[in-house]
Design an enzyme around this catalytic site. Structure first.
Site, short mmCIF file in Angstrom:
data_model
loop_
_atom_site.label_atom_id
_atom_site.label_comp_id
_atom_site.label_asym_id
_atom_site.label_seq_id
_atom_site.Cartn_x
_atom_site.Cartn_y
_atom_site.Cartn_z
N LEU A 149 -6.01 -18.58 55.95
CA LEU A 149 -5.52 -18.80 54.59
C LEU A 149 -6.75 -18.80 53.69
O LEU A 149 -7.62 -19.66 53.80
CB LEU A 149 -4.79 -20.15 54.52
CG LEU A 149 -4.33 -20.63 53.14
CD1 LEU A 149 -3.48 -19.59 52.43
CD2 LEU A 149 -3.54 -21.93 53.27
N HIS A 190 -12.40 -31.40 55.82
CA HIS A 190 -13.43 -31.10 54.84
C HIS A 190 -12.87 -31.42 53.45
O HIS A 190 -11.72 -31.09 53.16
CB HIS A 190 -13.78 -29.62 54.95
CG HIS A 190 -15.09 -29.29 54.34
ND1 HIS A 190 -15.27 -29.26 52.99
CD2 HIS A 190 -16.28 -28.97 54.90
CE1 HIS A 190 -16.53 -28.93 52.73
NE2 HIS A 190 -17.17 -28.76 53.89
#
Lengths: 337, 355, 355, 337
Positions: free
Chosen positions: C143, C247
């Protein structure tokens, strides 16, 4: 007189015949003339080479009676070399509950490469004749005497796997319950593919977690650590030699893998180095011993009547001495039966 | 280990569902609850068959309601009451956090792929890992309806009531809620999985092992159960087939729970390998979709919708299924329904559409 | 191993979302897709930086659309296209079943409780198990939105488009769908988890290991990774802290996915211990809540609702975000919207409310 | 002359003092007079009993010089008896990828009870004086001579754990990295609770899965299999005796656990049973040997000058013979240094 010596190229046909007659595929010797030819060549090289550490060497001994080959035995210097040799370690796990008053031992098989690099003795292959048992024993003793005489060529630990039980159709109940689930092929198919030869598949396909023995079908449990009927004499021989078989079994067929510290093998413990004395008085009335010289390429062992004299010398016949290629006062290794 | 017993929950509140209410157990329910445990004849396997044990269970509920329970013991007991007879005919227990006193064990079903490009072999092995993964989760257990009261929506009402109860005390419950389903049994009522696995480790029979767990003597599980993963493919096929399965008698209940947001997430019971259903607590139908409305005592017209309705809180929490008409955040309910719920016109109730 | 790159998806289709459509990649997109891989500079880590690799990817999509792909290779590539420039500015890839050619590895985070009544000790240990649990699941990966096209809802559109695409070919997808999130990195862009674990087993750096995975040489994972579970408490705290983390750059994306039905179910990446999000495919927002309506070319009035709209199927599948008015199963859409979707009045479209 | 004999009740005070001076808690002897008293009583019972299989017995030997106790050494007949004795087995796991050309060995520590029931030698405790090293060695040799003389009392395998490294604060880096995570207490607290004594907690609290060594902090890796500076002489002694320390480490402090097959221990291998001859000519010029009688309760060993004479008898001093409670022609066990 039974004489034991390194195999030579000229033994190929006889050995191939013997292996074929034995039928049991590859347990003692490759049942294929071309593989056998390669093995003899490798064995000759191994006996001839200067070796400090065990490696790829394979030593093939043959037993002759009246110059006829009646048996053979293979010593693999380092099992699995240069890779790993896998076995199942039969581990004991204590399951104890003080509360329940339960304390029992569970057994679990763990894939292990701990035997890699150990010196491996294949079961002796011996022709069916009157002296079969004694020849088999002589081969084992000769192999151990050879190992004792050349410590640098072999590992500190010795192992000796015996083939596991198969049924009348040649299928292994142990393999059916374990290996087939991981390899997806039958035992006979696995043998055909010679999966047992190249054990590098082990790490890829076999279970990394221990297998609990009581969870296996009874048929598989029953053959765990058992060998085929034909190998019971070898089983007994190895026990006599101080080998122990509680700890490891074969990954494929569940057969026992015997282990002993080299220094604790009976033949090696009792072997005596004595000065030789050719003595015309020695004959059939004296007990038969295994005698061996300390050579490599020219290694010889014989079954001969012998007697330790009060002066500390080993008296034997002139025939035995000449077969050993020894003369008076040479050191001879003597293993009392 | 205690798992729901047999029942056939109906999809929506049935006509007969209105005969029950579910309410929080009180100290004076001890005798009735004890009677239920005896009647269950082992089906309420986490409950010892003694009056003292029942009293202790209710005291624990009281302490929990009063905010005096420790994290390890906090839990509630909901009772299914027959409105006509006022008899207690079923129950469900809610534990806020499992495994904080004694470790909570189950098996997790994992996968290991062995592949060899040289042999062109690819094999996927199912493996059971003994674990305490569900430590700290909330749990529904002891979901039980008396044999003579089954088939009338009682079990469905209990499951909805449990969810609506959780919604009223959401901060006490864990992000994940589980419920264990009874596993598959053979013709002789023994579990093929137990015969293939547990029996070898425990050296007692399954019932015996379950009884020890009920008594809270769980240390023995850690002491006796296999620490290493068990390869399913090495077990007899009869045992393999039951892993993650459910007893036919609870199949309808499992479907009901799945519609409310429970899923099989690869945990199974260590004794019979029955499926453990798990849900993210806040996404449970009764938690996510319940809404607060105001009750009105107006007999609902014919064709009214069916609702699960919870009124009150804490010790006064009650749930019933009833018809009602929702108009602009006000729910019209019959006087009888309000009476059953212990509510009145103007009371705030929590409702869940019974689609 | 390929995980979404940084972007800030907006909650609802933003005003600027209408500038994009998502469509299925065609063979003639090979050059544009290759350019995207090059531009991504390693972020599309599952894609080799060669024109041949890009062509192979698109051929695989073609075979899948034609029903000619094997179970192991079946998968699709959706592209994000800027309507104004017709440029390809993002993508997402869908794999129907992972792990059927090369084993798919991850770590499962489990719990083991050690308790001793004599020592009055109770300790809960987190443990990582190397596993292939997710074998056979469907996966969204790669993605990615080009840096210069971020902040305009492209990533959100791609995630919704992927779900709506799955809905059109539901039988091809597995009951469970996963997506891996980028894990936490230290100041020097190395993963504390890799430094504490992977490094000791691989003897190559993390990037090197990831590159080998991208090249499909995954056998080495089985050969080199620890077969035994790893106790988290024995690792440095810096590494422990990153297990199941994400993250910061993908935090917003994770929230978006969680709202659509993805949950962290205790699987993490073997390299950086980043969270794997999992969903029951049929409960995904875009699968469960999409509905088929008939498009009408009537400019929606002001105050119209916001919708994710999918039209067409197979190679013709297109998704856009747009305003529309839904009246009696007919959705009024502007001519521009219909044009973008390649649809016309009377076309059946699949819509999802952008609440 | 150094004489070694079973400990007696009257040794209690001296031994307690010696143990207290040594400071090291419980490694060699309990540092607590009441425990020590119980131990001496148990030792006296053990020496006096008729034993066929190793069990709960503990044998405490003391070394005296000029009637002063200068050392002690404890033999535990069966480690962990009647329960299990836990260690970490340091296993080698081969991680090989032919594709990547990688082949490395990983080490992992597995909780193991395999050493349960093995005969356990505690490190000798010896007073600091000029002959310390020789006394320590004599104690080890005497212990092994005693074991050789009474095979039924001991196991086939011997183990000897040495304490692991601790820092200046008395904390163990290994414990901090491993045990503390599972027990939740510091090393000193664990010692205070004597967790090391009752190892039955092991199965409850310690990890059942192997611990990968490279994943541990370096401080812990560095002390793995290492002993404290003060035990280096014992370390050397055990190596000389043929013990190996690669395989097992202590669960608590990571110290090495040495292992050897009883029959392969040097003292047992080289020990000779010879007829004794008191010989006035024997003196300081002859090499000092360890001599031992074959008794149990009356077990005695001495360090004395001795010489094997050509007639096969062992000549030694009258003093040595009388300390051994032997007379001419009695069999004596002689271990050449």
């Amino acid at each position: 007189m039974v004489t034991i010596r390194p195999a030579q190229y000229s033994d190929l046909d006889t050995l191939a015949e013997t292996a074929a007659r034995a039928g049991a595929p590859d347990v003692s010797l490759p049942n294929d003339p071309r593989q056998l030819e390669r093995l003899i060549a490798q064995s000759e090289d191994s006996f001839a080479a200067d070796i400090d550490f065990p490696g790829e060497e394979q030593y093939l001994l043959v037993a002759c009676n009246h110059e006829v080959i009646v048996g053979a035995m293979l010593i693999v210097a380092a099992a699995g070399y240069p890779g790993a040799d896998y076995s199942f370690r039969n581990e004991t796990i204590i399951h104890a509950s003080p509360e329940l008053g339960v304390n029992h031992r569970m057994y679990a098989l763990t894939l292990s490469h701990e035997l890699s690099g150990f010196t491996l003795l294949r079961p002796p292959l011996v022709a069916r004749d009157g002296r079969r048992a004694r020849v088999e024993r002589a081969l084992v003793q000769a192999a151990l005497a050879f190992i004792a005489a050349h410590p640098g060529r072999f590992a500190e630990d010795l192992i000796a796997p015996l083939p596991g039980v198969v049924d009348d159709e040649g299928e292994s109940p142990f393999w059916s319950a374990v290996g087939s689930k991981f390899f997806g092929v039958s035992y006979r198919e696995a043998e055909r593919l010679a999966l047992g030869k190249d054990r590098s598949f082990m790490a890829e396909l076999m279970p990394h977690h221990p297998i609990y023995v009581p969870l296996l079908p009874e048929g598989a449990q029953n053959v765990l650590g058992q060998t085929r009927a034909g190998y019971m004499p070898t089983y007994g021989l190895l026990i006599d030699e101080g080998f122990e078989a509680e700890r490891y079994v074969d990954v494929f067929d569940g057969g026992p893998t015997f282990c002993v510290k080299r220094a604790l093998a009976r033949t090696i413990r009792v072997a005596q180095q004595l000065p030789l004395a050719v003595d015309g008085a020695i004959g059939r009335s004296e007990p038969e011993c295994l005698l061996a010289n300390g050579e490599a390429s020219r290694f010889r062992a014989v079954l001969a009547p012998a007697l330790r004299r009060p002066d500390g010398r080993l008296a034997t016949t002139g025939d035995a001495a000449s077969r050993l290629e020894l003369i008076d006062d040479d050191e001879v290794c003597c293993v009392t039966a | 280990m205690s798992r729901p017993e047999a029942h056939s929950p109906s999809r929506a509140p049935s006509a007969s569902a209105g005969r029950f209410i579910v309410r929080v157990a009180r100290a004076d329910d001890a005798a009735a609850f004890h009677a239920l445990v005896i009647e269950a004849d082992g089906a309420l396997e986490r409950h010892a068959e003694s009056p003292d044990a029942s009293r202790a269970t209710l005291e624990r509920v009281e302490r929990s309601l009063a905010g005096e329970a420790s994290d390890a013991e906090r839990g509630y007991l909901l009772l299914l009451e027959d409105c006509a007879s006022s008899e207690i005919v079923g129950c469900v227990q809610l534990v806020c956090s499992i495994g904080l006193d004694q470790p909570f064990y189950d098996y997790r079903l994992g996968r290991i792929v062995h592949s060899s490009s040289r042999l062109q072999s690819w094999r996927c092995h199912d493996v059971l890992y003994l674990c305490n993964d569900l430590t700290g989760c909330s749990e529904l257990h002891s979901l039980y309806v008396r044999r003579d009261a089954r088939g009338m929506g009682g079990a469905a009402l209990l499951t909805k009531a449990a969810q609506l109860f959780i919604a009223t005390r959401l901060t006490e419950f864990a992000p994940r809620t589980i419920i264990e389903m009874h596993g598959v049994r053979g013709a002789d009522d023994t579990s093929p999985f137990w015969e293939a696995v547990g029996r070898h480790f425990f050296k007692v029979d399954q019932r015996g092992a379950e009884r020890l767990v009920a008594q809270g003597r769980k240390a023995f599980i850690a002491e006796l159960m296999p620490k290493h993963p068990v390869y399913l493919s090495l077990l007899p096929e009869s045992a393999q087939a039951t892993v993650g399965g459910i007893h036919p008698e609870v199949a309808a209940l499992a479907r009901l729970l799945e519609r409310d947001g429970f899923h099989f997430e690869n945990h199974v019971d260590i004794f019979d390998a029955g499926m453990v259903l798990e849900a993210h607590t806040h996404t449970l139908n009764g938690v996510a979709n319940g809404r607060e409305v105001v009750a009105e005592e107006i007999d609902p017209a014919q064709g009214a919708g069916s609702w699960w309705i919870a009124a009150g809180e804490g010790a006064g929490f009650r749930v019933s299924a009833a018809d009602g008409v929702l108009i602009e955040e006000r729910l019209r309910l019959s006087p009888d329904t309000l009476r059953r719920l212990g509510a009145e016109s103007g009371s705030v109730v929590r409702v869940l559409g019974a689609a």
